[in-house]
Design an enzyme around this catalytic site. Sequence first.
Site: not given
Length: 308
Positions: A141-143
């Site tokens: 997942l994106d940060r």
Amino acid sequence: MKRKLIEKLYIGEEDSGIRADVYLSNLFSDLSRSYIQKQIKNGSILLNNSVLKPSQILKNDDEILVNIDTEAEYHLEPEDIPLDIKYEDNEMLVVNKPSGMLTHPTSVEKTGTLVNALLYHTHGKLCDCNGLYRPGIVHRLDRNTSGLLIIAKTNDAYEHLKRQMQQRSIEKKYYAIVSGIFDKPTGTISADIGRHPTKPERMAVVENGKPSITHYKVLEVIDNFSLLEINLETGRTHQIRVHMSYIGHPIVNDSFYGGEKLPVKTQEQVLQAFSLKFVTPFDNTQKHIETGFDNDIIKTLNYLRCRK
């Protein structure tokens, strides 16, 4: 002192469509792009056991074998960082990643990531077949996106779970708060996604991109905003963020893709992976793991409801 770097890397949907040398430069950013290109040309980096060209575009399910000399040090420290574990057995676990945390280290940031926490929790017992910086990581997942991630402890579990990813049999659902009101309560976005033609750090809907399909359902309308449940049929990089922006309903606080900024302190985009359905490698049973609204969703909903 030089040492051998031997890695076998598997390309998922999120990395397909990228040039081989760009992908490897991003992954091993301690090494220069020219050095990586040289290693590709001398046959030290192979694609599907065949000669690789630096400009070659990677595809889903590709396998890259890296066998090069390097002076760079690749050592990850286990860190006692609290984890919100939703499921665990001998082969795998599902963890709820908070927004603001990197899924795995990079050559720039090697501490404070989910992988550092997982190495501590599992005493280093994570699968080692997805790159030095990504032990155990099946998908990411994106940060600034929170939510559920599947982690493989063993290589057999990784292969089992990755196969489900490739066959699109793992169901992933998200919550998102977006700008605007929809004409219909449900819908599907089918628009090809690839690298932005002039901003390579971004993704965009482009001709000759990768087929990308996003399904959405409106759960609640508040003022001029909508809470959505989103089901991904494909898994492209930034897919939800790109598709929502493309149809004129960008995710709240997503400055990267034109989201409306609300006076609510969130990590960035108000987006959460809240549900996973998969089959366990351990005993081949169907699992359905869910989690409730994260803090960013709750704060944003409270703000919108109070201002009505």
